[in-house]
Motif scaffolding. Structure first.
Motif: not given
Length: 447
Positions: A238, A242, A420
């Motif tokens: 992540l 991300q 996100t």
């Protein structure tokens, strides 16, 4: 997802993020995935070793070393000559295979010789399925060629010693990378020749054609949406795929703007960025200069453009840990699913100052994205990121942002399912808005 639920748009987007991460087991694969996505969106490839023939209104991408990538979209007209840039990174802490990787034994075992890449949480790498990914340089009829390698198999494991022989393991045991964190490839059935044959078979070549490798351990634990209501996302990498994913989606989805919009994702942030493709390299500077030159402008135009430009450095932030709230600042603490994080530090580990924070906060306000502020406890040091590092080469107004996550630098990290989408919405607005900067005194916004 339990049977009574239907996926929300945030959950669907999180699954798209997890698919992106699964397709990016190494920094080389991440760049390949990012480039393919830009190409599908109509971006054109340019190469550092070739002429750049740029056209107003067109979008382009370029990579360095196969592990850093930069994309940009040119405005139709040059009414406001400046750059609006997001920067993230493609690498994550892991273990790198050494050039002579085989440790034969003891007693029939075959192990792989690796060393740490970045500051990982060592204990999280034990007792889970692992594999290898990266690039191999292979011999061809005309020279050498780089090829991606990902062995899609539960290939390796780093076993813990039994607690009966290590009674201190739960009392602050210090792991040794050369002794404790060596992955097991075979319990007796394979030889060194089998290992090299496996690499060759995976590449579709004879193993003696492999000249050199950059291969890394990959955690094979599947990413997932976590919780009864699937409010969390769990995955390797992540930090920082991300942000790389969200800023990529934002550039593709943004409205056409009068600014030169730039996406950058650098390799080697986790080991200091001091490489030809890292944030402290000339990659960003070289590309920005070539954009200006490709538009028929000169060095003076480049310098003027930089003075009016803005960088958003995107790298994840530390969500409040529910079991260790004592490690966090009493009020400058952040949470999953509560919006984009602005990070600041008096010692300038982050680039954020009052001007850059105000500009980015205003961008978020325009589209209703919640903003949080993070600062470390005053008696605890924190990590840095690529904003200030890239400013060594290209000095810009800059803000450091991220998304709140737990267990940063673990082999498996946890984030919020809503965040996100928050990041994409904020960065789409950043790319869609022309920010007119006057020194560090004021800024105005044009759609």
């Amino acid at each position: 997802m339990n049977s009574e639920q239907t996926p929300t748009s945030d959950q669907a987007l999180s699954k798209e993020l997890l698919d992106f991460i699964q397709a990016s087991p190494s920094m080389y694969h991440a760049v390949d995935t990012i480039q393919s996505t830009f190409k599908e969106a109509g971006f054109l490839e340019v190469k550092e070793g070739e002429d750049w023939e740029l056209q107003a209104g067109k979008a382009y991408y370029v990579n360095r070393n196969g592990s850093s990538v930069l994309a940009f979209r040119l405005p139709e007209t040059l009414d406001s000559l400046h750059f609006q840039i997001t920067a993230s990174h493609t690498d994550s802490p892991t273990f790198k295979l050494k050039s002579r990787p085989i440790l034969d034994g003891p007693d029939g075992y075959l192990r792989l010789n690796v060393e740490g890449y970045g500051g990982m949480i060592d204990s999280t790498w034990f007792d889970r399925p692992l594999t290898l990914a990266g690039r191999c340089l292979v011999e061809t009829e005309t020279g050498v060629e780089s090829r991606l390698l990902y062995i899609d198999k539960d290939l390796l494991v780093i076993p813990n010693a039994p607690i009966h022989f290590n009674r201190q393991v739960n009392k602050g045991y210090e792991f040794n990378h050369q002794r404790d964190l060596i992955p097991v490839f075979s319990a007796g059935l394979c030889t060194a020749e089998d290992f090299y044959a496996m690499l060759g078979q995976s590449l579709g070549i004879s193993s003696d054609k492999i000249l050199a490798t950059d291969l890394f351990l990959v955690n094979r634990t599947p990413p997932a949406l976590l919780g009864w209501k699937e409010e969390m996302v769990g995955s390797p990498k992540l930090d920082n795929l991300q942000c790389a994913f969200a800023s990529m989606k934002a550039l593709i989805g943004a409205k056409k703007s009068g600014a030169i919009n730039v996406y950058a994702s650098f390799d080697n942030e986790e080991v200091g960025s001091l490489t030809k493709q890292g944030a402290m390299s000339t990659f960003l500077k070289d590309c920005l200069r070539r954009i200006i030159l490709g538009l028929g402008l000169g060095q003076e135009d480049y310098q003027k453009a930089l003075s009016k430009s803005f960088l958003v450095s995107c790298d994840n932030a530390h969500a409040l840990h529910p079991n260790r709230a004592d490690l966090y600042d009493p009020v400058n603490r952040v949470y999953m699913n509560k919006g984009v994080v602005i990070k600041e530090n008096a010692a300038q580990s982050y680039t954020t100052d009052a001007f850059s924070q105000a500009v980015f906060r205003k961008i978020c306000q325009r589209v209703g994205v919640p903003v949080q502020n993070f600062a470390n406890r005053s008696d605890l040091g924190g990590g840095g990121t690529l904003g200030n590092i890239s400013n060594v080469q290209v000095s810009l107004h800059s803000v450091d942002i991220g998304l709140a996550q737990l267990a940063m630098h673990s082999a498996y990290e946890t984030g919020g399912v809503k965040d996100t989408a928050y990041m994409i919405r904020a960065l789409e607005e950043f790319y869609s808005t022309v920010i007119n900067i006057q020194g560090a005194q004021s800024a105005s916004f044009d759609c």
